[in-house]
Design an enzyme around this catalytic site. Structure first.
Site, PDB file in Angstrom:
ATOM      1  N   LYS A 200       0.818  -1.221   0.000  1.00  0.00           N
ATOM      2  CA  LYS A 200       0.000   0.000   0.000  1.00  0.00           C
ATOM      3  C   LYS A 200       0.851   1.271   0.000  1.00  0.00           C
ATOM      4  O   LYS A 200       0.449   2.289  -0.577  1.00  0.00           O
ATOM      5  CB  LYS A 200      -0.935  -0.009   1.223  1.00  0.00           C
ATOM      6  CG  LYS A 200      -2.044  -1.060   1.129  1.00  0.00           C
ATOM      7  CD  LYS A 200      -2.780  -1.243   2.457  1.00  0.00           C
ATOM      8  CE  LYS A 200      -3.887  -2.286   2.349  1.00  0.00           C
ATOM      9  NZ  LYS A 200      -4.504  -2.598   3.665  1.00  0.00           N
TER      10      LYS A 200
ATOM     11  N   TYR B  55      -4.986  -4.084  -7.415  1.00  0.00           N
ATOM     12  CA  TYR B  55      -4.834  -4.259  -5.972  1.00  0.00           C
ATOM     13  C   TYR B  55      -4.466  -5.702  -5.613  1.00  0.00           C
ATOM     14  O   TYR B  55      -3.533  -5.948  -4.839  1.00  0.00           O
ATOM     15  CB  TYR B  55      -6.117  -3.836  -5.262  1.00  0.00           C
ATOM     16  CG  TYR B  55      -6.061  -4.006  -3.768  1.00  0.00           C
ATOM     17  CD1 TYR B  55      -5.273  -3.170  -2.981  1.00  0.00           C
ATOM     18  CD2 TYR B  55      -6.782  -5.017  -3.136  1.00  0.00           C
ATOM     19  CE1 TYR B  55      -5.212  -3.339  -1.609  1.00  0.00           C
ATOM     20  CE2 TYR B  55      -6.719  -5.183  -1.763  1.00  0.00           C
ATOM     21  CZ  TYR B  55      -5.933  -4.351  -1.003  1.00  0.00           C
ATOM     22  OH  TYR B  55      -5.867  -4.517   0.359  1.00  0.00           O
TER      23      TYR B  55
END
Lengths: 308, 308, 308, 308
Positions: A68, A193
């Site tokens: 992230k 993601y």
């Protein structure tokens, strides 16, 4: 760092290995469940080029949520901080990483921060590129550049597993779409993601990422890949939100900007001094490596490396 | 019903038409926004075959959430009540129809009831059939049988709109999938759900649905399509949860099992006596037809039709 | 009711007594814990003056939450429904009786309904009188009049216990005060509330309360103590919110307006026909008498007494 | 600090004074409302004994939430960190300072951190003493010792106002009591809390408090009043939770451990270097001094004083 030369890293690691028995390896994907729960590796790199490693520091694991912070750096480079933070907040949420409720109950109408899943998915949707494939390839190149390792790649078995079991994340994605936080296709954002979470690394790779942050965005070749103003945002968000809903306690006990992943990794930064990479896949109930956290408590205390 | 013969339905309708100006037509899909905000039609049918209509009672509108009670009847026929209520609760939630938070915060780990969107999507996923097309066709046939009108069909412009703007519902669908509430494909369940919401009806069709419930599951041909034990579940859920998060107030003020939809429709039942269909698309802030609700208050008071 | 004369009430009660072993007696106050967990008494009264009793129907217990409907009647008489419902809503909440969160998160800024503790405390604060003592005395007289028993009184040991352990209720009281829902002294409102909960009754007293509601507010002397318009509000709120956060399921399974208390009592109404009083102190996880609920399921099914 | 000598503090203050017009003075107590919304004072003290002041730095205001960090220090000295943090967490909550919901919904069953009101009230209940008066006197002496000013005292008009309007805090107090977080009398704990919030200070007093933290717990006489291990906990909690639910954004933009109060004060620490006291009572929607925050952004940027 002279101080480190006198340290017995192996002893410190072995002392904390016992804590691996207090945690559990993530098992929401069968492939993750294969990790050795007693594995424990640490790698520490300083600005002078010294490297101190102990334990299973060459064992591969998926980077998971540690990704992230890397994606956020590229999203900030691609879009500028005004845009990024108009879609995702900077506030710790106090909720678990996969929580959806604050998207609904908060007047903010945006994910609280880029470290919880909802925020991270929003950030992944901001990576620029011609199509989903191009977007992820740009991101993967960015990971390789920062970690200075061109062999870094996705573990496709894990990726398939992430995608297949990722319905809670998919739920968040469509919620974000309905609120206008995600602009493009939800599935494309999720695909980026899931892939970034499935990137395979070692504790050494992670230490290199820490070193890059410790050097304020400069690689070992001296290239300023990410400007200081972005790095300090990253370090601050790691400090306030990097360890899931245990970030506050971790900040008190360890006091170093860090980010964990459910693959068992932790990256930790001693600003201006060290990058630390840890692998110990037995997790506490919040999703943080147990032995890794305990090791960092000892290590930060021993050298008084805390930033506060 | 002798009593009704003396009533001036037109006068009662016109008296309440003024309330249409206090509401707003749903506009989350452009096509819905085309409805005339001052439209108001009422149709009342009794068990003796009399029909009392006034206003725009032949104007077409989409059935929207009123479809939830029809789908629930078929899902109960297809799966039995034990299975259905193992996946969806029977409790009023006190939250708006599109709320997701209780899926996360409640220990129940299932939607509170089949009248909120999350519960209705779960119910739509239970309709049996070979594939999505077959499932919806079975459901459409069921609507036609109960409303005794074979011309009833989907408004495909609205359906496309529902699907395109349905990301909040999609978010719920994937949440339900991640919790094991939805067994099959989420998109297939959503497709059934979006289509059922887009079925086009008139106040007369809706009155017929009400009459079917008033007759405890028997059509005008005398066929018991749905057993009494299912009908009483439906009527009870309409009473406790049928008017979104205004159901409690509606129960106090009107006191009849009813279900509203954002298309402007309301079906209301005087058990053993009447079926009532209403169309007035100007909605209050909770999503209920303003003039329709006001008309029902007057009507129930006038004849003391309340069940409590 | 002729039908009842053929019923073997003792057999029906004994059949359901086994369920007492599935529940637990309330123990938040030591005094409550002394109740016999296997006690089970039922009393049924019809409009013709017949009385059917079985089991421990003369055993005393505290009325607890059943008092909420009586206090609400007096508050409505004292203040009118406009005022009362400007401070307390009519919506089922889906939350446990002692929940405080919706006071904060809801835009309503008032308790969802008068059956959860927050709403009931607000209602108790509305009883008129010169001072706290006078207010409660008026309320106690009202209980006695409706139940037609002048010997009804507070169990002071329980009252002391309620007050001493009532900090969650106290917390709600001050929250309501801060929102302007409670006008006078919080401690005075709480004192009325704790005392009303501690009123001691038998299943027979409770049946009389049910009969009063079944007769729409008329006592056996023929006096209309409470007007019909208030009674129907009470019956409706009992139906939608009377059994804590199991009210929806209870409405489906039993279908009669009812109110339970953690003392083990349930009042149930067959409108226009019967009042039912039950005592069985072993409670389910929501706070409802287990055997009492099971008995009512059987009883309502046997005579098809459901209102829907 | 040589660097500061060249700074034109007056110019920096006047540049940011314009921002006072964007905020609003707290007015939940009439007395607070009397503050001049355009007032703005700054005082900076370094470890060498230099003092730089500008604007209204001698104007008195109530310390409000800044008191939370002082009380926490004494509570930690009185009880040890194991006990204190068994009753109050260390996690940022993401909720407003007066929020109660997480006390109910969280599995932690304790306030998230000592900087929100619920946590602070719990901390105030831990101050030792023979009775309420003695407890507060010990605390007041501690404030005076740390700020090195024996004239510091409570503004009793404000204190009366806090107590009279403090029902939301009272509600939290009784909730904490019901959960066993507060051991003694709720009103006594609240009284300590209301009094500590009403302590009157100047920007100079606040700068002294900052200096005390910058010197790791040592006063200007060289006395170690609070051990370093406690000071680092305080600084960390200030960094992660010190600016209400804007703490994360503040950490990114300013990057210094700070604590604000609705009286308009902010204490800020440049560890090992400076203590900063600010007064500017016009507040943003979260309760932080607008001009004070803006000033700190400029100041931290100008000298790159950020800790990360």
């Amino acid at each position: 760092m002279e101080a480190l030369k006198t340290m017995d890293l192996n002893a410190l690691l072995e002392k904390n290995r016992a804590f691996t028995s207090l945690g559990k390896v993530a098992n929401y994907i069968p492939e993750l469940d294969k990790a050795n729960p007693n594995a424990f590796g640490v790698c520490i790199m300083d600005l002078e080029g010294n490297e101190y490693c102990a334990g299973e520091c060459n064992e591969k694991f998926t980077i998971q949520s540690i990704s992230k912070i890397v994606t956020l750096m590229l999203a900030l480079l691609d879009n500028g901080k005004e845009y990024v933070f108009s879609k995702v907040g900077m506030e710790p949420s106090g909720d678990p990483f996969n929580s959806i409720r604050k998207l609904e109950t908060s007047s903010r109408k945006k994910p609280y921060n880029p470290m919880i899943n909802a925020g991270a998915i929003a950030v992944s949707s901001m990576i620029k590129g011609d199509d989903g494939r191009d977007k992820f390839n740009r991101l993967l190149d960015f990971f390789r550049k920062i970690m200075e390792d061109d062999s870094i790649d996705v573990n496709y078995k894990i990726y398939i597993g992430e995608s297949e079991t990722g319905n809670r994340n998919r739920s968040m994605g469509y919620f974000l779409k309905s609120e206008g936080i995600i602009k493009g296709e939800v599935e494309e954002a999720l695909d980026v993601y899931f892939k970034q979470c499935s990137i395979e690394v070692t504790a050494k790779n992670i230490a290199k990422l820490g070193l890059f942050l410790a050097r304020n965005g400069v690689t070992s070749t001296g290239e300023q890949v990410v400007p200081y103003k972005i790095i300090r945002i990253i370090k601050t968000l790691m400090f306030t939100c990097g360890m899931y809903d245990k970030s506050g306690e971790f900040a008190v006990k360890v006091g170093l900007p860090s980010k964990s992943g459910v693959g068992g990794g932790i990256v930790s930064v001693v600003p201006g001094k060290l990058g630390i990479g840890i692998y110990a896949p037995a997790l506490d109930e919040k999703g943080n490596s147990v032995a890794g956290t305990k090791f960092l408590e000892d290590f930060a205390e021993m050298f008084d490396f805390r930033v506060l």
